[in-house]
Design a protein around this motif. Structure first.
Motif, PDB file in Angstrom:
ATOM      1  N   LYS A 175       0.809  -1.276  -0.194  1.00  0.00           N
ATOM      2  CA  LYS A 175       0.018  -0.105  -0.137  1.00  0.00           C
ATOM      3  C   LYS A 175       0.899   1.260   0.115  1.00  0.00           C
ATOM      4  CE  LYS A 175      -4.259  -1.501   2.144  1.00  0.00           C
ATOM      5  NZ  LYS A 175      -5.013  -1.312   3.723  1.00  0.00           N
ATOM      6  N   ALA A 176       2.081   1.065   0.729  1.00  0.00           N
ATOM      7  CA  ALA A 176       2.894   2.268   0.894  1.00  0.00           C
ATOM      8  C   ALA A 176       3.893   2.395  -0.519  1.00  0.00           C
ATOM      9  CB  ALA A 176       3.754   2.210   1.874  1.00  0.00           C
ATOM     10  N   GLY A 177       3.473   1.681  -1.677  1.00  0.00           N
ATOM     11  CA  GLY A 177       4.301   1.892  -2.868  1.00  0.00           C
ATOM     12  C   GLY A 177       5.502   1.125  -2.947  1.00  0.00           C
ATOM     13  N   GLY A 178       5.442   0.140  -1.983  1.00  0.00           N
ATOM     14  CA  GLY A 178       6.978  -0.681  -1.847  1.00  0.00           C
ATOM     15  C   GLY A 178       7.812  -0.398  -0.707  1.00  0.00           C
ATOM     16  N   ILE A 179       8.832  -1.232  -0.850  1.00  0.00           N
ATOM     17  CA  ILE A 179       9.628  -0.962   0.416  1.00  0.00           C
ATOM     18  C   ILE A 179      10.903  -0.035  -0.113  1.00  0.00           C
ATOM     19  CG2 ILE A 179      11.194  -2.975  -0.308  1.00  0.00           C
ATOM     20  CD1 ILE A 179      11.012  -3.515   3.077  1.00  0.00           C
ATOM     21  N   LEU A 180      11.153   0.905   0.810  1.00  0.00           N
ATOM     22  CA  LEU A 180      12.379   1.822   0.650  1.00  0.00           C
ATOM     23  C   LEU A 180      13.638   1.121   0.694  1.00  0.00           C
ATOM     24  CD1 LEU A 180      11.339   4.453   2.980  1.00  0.00           C
ATOM     25  CD2 LEU A 180      11.705   5.070   0.589  1.00  0.00           C
ATOM     26  N   SER A 181      14.509   1.215  -0.277  1.00  0.00           N
ATOM     27  CA  SER A 181      15.723   0.712  -0.262  1.00  0.00           C
ATOM     28  C   SER A 181      16.686   1.594   0.693  1.00  0.00           C
ATOM     29  CB  SER A 181      16.802   0.946  -1.712  1.00  0.00           C
ATOM     30  OG  SER A 181      16.658   2.380  -2.009  1.00  0.00           O
ATOM     31  N   VAL A 182      17.585   1.189   1.035  1.00  0.00           N
ATOM     32  CA  VAL A 182      18.615   1.765   2.255  1.00  0.00           C
ATOM     33  C   VAL A 182      19.112   3.134   1.677  1.00  0.00           C
ATOM     34  CG1 VAL A 182      20.729   1.609   3.542  1.00  0.00           C
ATOM     35  CG2 VAL A 182      19.252  -0.110   3.635  1.00  0.00           C
ATOM     36  N   GLN A 183      19.335   2.919   0.077  1.00  0.00           N
ATOM     37  CA  GLN A 183      19.897   4.070  -0.530  1.00  0.00           C
ATOM     38  C   GLN A 183      18.806   5.334  -0.447  1.00  0.00           C
ATOM     39  OE1 GLN A 183      23.371   4.473  -1.766  1.00  0.00           O
ATOM     40  NE2 GLN A 183      22.583   6.503  -1.745  1.00  0.00           N
ATOM     41  N   GLU A 184      17.625   4.784  -0.832  1.00  0.00           N
ATOM     42  CA  GLU A 184      16.727   5.929  -0.564  1.00  0.00           C
ATOM     43  C   GLU A 184      16.567   6.761   0.635  1.00  0.00           C
ATOM     44  OE1 GLU A 184      13.022   4.665  -3.585  1.00  0.00           O
ATOM     45  OE2 GLU A 184      13.553   3.267  -2.183  1.00  0.00           O
ATOM     46  N   VAL A 185      16.723   5.774   1.633  1.00  0.00           N
ATOM     47  CA  VAL A 185      16.513   6.626   2.981  1.00  0.00           C
ATOM     48  C   VAL A 185      17.777   7.389   3.159  1.00  0.00           C
ATOM     49  CG1 VAL A 185      16.215   6.171   5.374  1.00  0.00           C
ATOM     50  CG2 VAL A 185      15.306   4.630   3.837  1.00  0.00           C
ATOM     51  N   ALA A 186      19.048   6.856   2.711  1.00  0.00           N
ATOM     52  CA  ALA A 186      20.201   7.597   2.961  1.00  0.00           C
ATOM     53  C   ALA A 186      20.265   8.942   2.203  1.00  0.00           C
ATOM     54  CB  ALA A 186      21.405   6.661   2.523  1.00  0.00           C
ATOM     55  N   ASP A 187      19.638   8.825   1.091  1.00  0.00           N
ATOM     56  CA  ASP A 187      19.578   9.951   0.092  1.00  0.00           C
ATOM     57  C   ASP A 187      18.600  11.192   0.675  1.00  0.00           C
ATOM     58  OD1 ASP A 187      21.037   8.672  -1.626  1.00  0.00           O
ATOM     59  OD2 ASP A 187      19.301   8.496  -3.113  1.00  0.00           O
ATOM     60  N   GLY A 188      17.478  10.814   1.515  1.00  0.00           N
ATOM     61  CA  GLY A 188      16.826  11.830   2.195  1.00  0.00           C
ATOM     62  C   GLY A 188      17.452  12.414   3.486  1.00  0.00           C
ATOM     63  N   PHE A 189      18.334  11.676   4.147  1.00  0.00           N
ATOM     64  CA  PHE A 189      18.843  11.591   5.228  1.00  0.00           C
ATOM     65  C   PHE A 189      19.994  12.934   4.928  1.00  0.00           C
ATOM     66  CE2 PHE A 189      23.260  10.761   6.804  1.00  0.00           C
ATOM     67  CZ  PHE A 189      23.288  10.985   8.081  1.00  0.00           C
ATOM     68  N   MET A 190      20.716  12.608   3.823  1.00  0.00           N
ATOM     69  CA  MET A 190      21.772  13.686   3.318  1.00  0.00           C
ATOM     70  C   MET A 190      21.394  14.846   3.047  1.00  0.00           C
ATOM     71  SD  MET A 190      24.974  14.176   3.251  1.00  0.00           S
ATOM     72  CE  MET A 190      25.647  12.636   3.938  1.00  0.00           C
ATOM     73  N   LYS A 191      20.057  14.830   2.467  1.00  0.00           N
ATOM     74  CA  LYS A 191      19.387  16.190   2.050  1.00  0.00           C
ATOM     75  C   LYS A 191      19.141  17.051   3.328  1.00  0.00           C
ATOM     76  CE  LYS A 191      15.768  18.003  -0.815  1.00  0.00           C
ATOM     77  NZ  LYS A 191      14.506  17.558  -1.566  1.00  0.00           N
ATOM     78  N   MET A 192      18.463  16.277   4.205  1.00  0.00           N
ATOM     79  CA  MET A 192      18.264  16.917   5.617  1.00  0.00           C
ATOM     80  C   MET A 192      19.699  17.437   6.380  1.00  0.00           C
ATOM     81  SD  MET A 192      15.436  14.753   7.669  1.00  0.00           S
ATOM     82  CE  MET A 192      14.975  16.508   8.800  1.00  0.00           C
ATOM     83  N   ILE A 193      20.759  16.503   6.283  1.00  0.00           N
ATOM     84  CA  ILE A 193      21.794  17.087   6.833  1.00  0.00           C
ATOM     85  C   ILE A 193      22.528  18.272   6.399  1.00  0.00           C
ATOM     86  CG2 ILE A 193      24.291  16.277   7.302  1.00  0.00           C
ATOM     87  CD1 ILE A 193      23.085  14.746   9.164  1.00  0.00           C
ATOM     88  N   LEU A 194      22.354  18.359   4.909  1.00  0.00           N
ATOM     89  CA  LEU A 194      23.152  19.358   4.259  1.00  0.00           C
ATOM     90  C   LEU A 194      22.244  20.642   4.198  1.00  0.00           C
ATOM     91  CD1 LEU A 194      24.532  17.536   1.229  1.00  0.00           C
ATOM     92  CD2 LEU A 194      25.698  18.146   3.233  1.00  0.00           C
TER      93      LEU A 194
END
Ligand SMILES: NC(=O)C1=CN([C@@H]2O[C@H](COP(=O)(O)OP(=O)(O)OC[C@H]3O[C@@H](n4cnc5c(N)ncnc54)[C@H](O)[C@@H]3O)[C@@H](O)[C@H]2O)C=CC1
Ligand SMILES: CCCCCC(=O)/C=C/[C@H]1C=CC(=O)[C@@H]1CCCCCCC(=O)O
Length: 254
Positions: free
Chosen positions: A212-231
């Motif tokens: 329902k959520a559109g599939g499982i997030l890859s670790v890379q997808e989460v890490a990309d969001g993480f880096m955007k926040m940090i920067l």
């Protein structure tokens, strides 16, 4: 405004595998030095070896540390400050899903996250000789909504959101020059999914939830969001990372 991570020192708790290893790798790719803290010795040493091969021996460190052990956590952070350098980025990521051993879950997901934030604040704050920095705490979608058979996990992750947002409002934050951020991932492809299924007994429901959520997030997808926040995130940034990408909550627009 985007900050530079080149030469900056980051600590990632629970960084031996899963999302933590993804965050550590992203930080290294941006030129940071990374210290991984984890309770798992073998996995930690394996990850250390791989990351050192990729990014250089002097850029990656592993300390075995149980973040629920107050003295061990305090001593490890002091050793890092003395032997590796001045802390700039703290990622409180270590977490478990275990409704049966709920007190342990609160100790890791909430108490250790608070302790990690306070220890990092003491090392980073400018009026204590620090250089300022960023603390990013990992909550979950379960920190913003409620899920079946997940009472204590939800309570721990709501706690992460409430604590981090309130730290960002501390009247001394500007003087310290520290940003407090919180990220809430949806289902991501790590060992935690097996633990959720086992602990809740909701094997089919979790699979349906992922669909329902559109599939499982890859670790890379989460890490990309993480880096955007940090920067780029302002102090107090609270964001969900899902298959829709990184979405800031309420007044936090990016
Ligand atoms: N995988 C998912 O679907 C989601 C995960 N999260 C959160 O992301 C964070 C990372 O989880 P995952 O990578 O998915 O799980 P994981 O199980 O792959 O990794 C967790 C890491 O934390 C370490 N750890 C556990 N107890 C510790 C302790 N006492 N001291 C030090 N290290 C300890 C483990 O050894 C492991 O390396 C957790 O806070 C979790 O709640 C949030 C939303 C979704
Ligand atoms: C859908 C059944 C869920 C039952 C298991 C559960 O409680 C899981 C809880 C959380 C643990 C880590 C997470 O991030 C989980 C919640 C993620 C749910 C994502 C659903 C997204 C959506 O419905 O759009």
């Amino acid at each position: 405004m985007e900050i530079s991570l080149s030469g900056k020192l980051a600590v990632v708790t629970g960084g031996s595998r899963g999302l933590g290893r993804g965050f550590a790798t992203s930080l290294l790719e941006k030129g940071a030095k990374v210290v991984i803290l984890d309770i798992g010795k073998e996995e930690g040493e394996e990850t250390l070896k791989k990351l050192q091969e990729q990014f250089g021996k002097d850029n990656v460190y592993f300390y075995r540390c149980d973040v629920t052990d107050r003295k061990q956590f305090e001593d490890t952070m002091a050793t890092i400050d003395k032997d590796v350098g001045r802390l700039s980025v703290m990622v409180n990521n270590a977490g478990i899903f275990n409704e049966q051993d709920w007190e342990k879950m609160i100790s890791i997901n909430l108490v250790a996250m608070i302790r990690g934030t306070k220890l990092a604040t003491d090392l980073m704050k400018k009026d204590n000789g620090g250089d300022g920095g960023v603390v990013l705490n990992i909550s979950s979608i379960a920190g913003l909504g409620w899920y079946m058979n997940s009472e204590v996990y939800c309570a721990s992750k709501f706690g992460v959101v409430g604590f981090t947002k309130s730290m960002a409002l501390n009247s001394d934050t500007l003087k310290w020059d520290i940003r407090y951020l919180c990220m809430c991932p949806a289902f991501a492809d790590t060992a935690l999914i097996g633990a959720i299924k086992e602990s809740t007994g909701l094997h089919k429901e979790v699979d349906t939830g992922i669909e329902k959520a559109g599939g499982i997030l890859s670790v890379q997808e989460v890490a990309d969001g993480f880096m955007k926040m940090i920067l780029t995130s302002d102090n107090g940034g609270l964001a969900v990372i899902s298959k829709m990408g990184l979405t800031y909550k309420q007044d936090e627009q990016k």
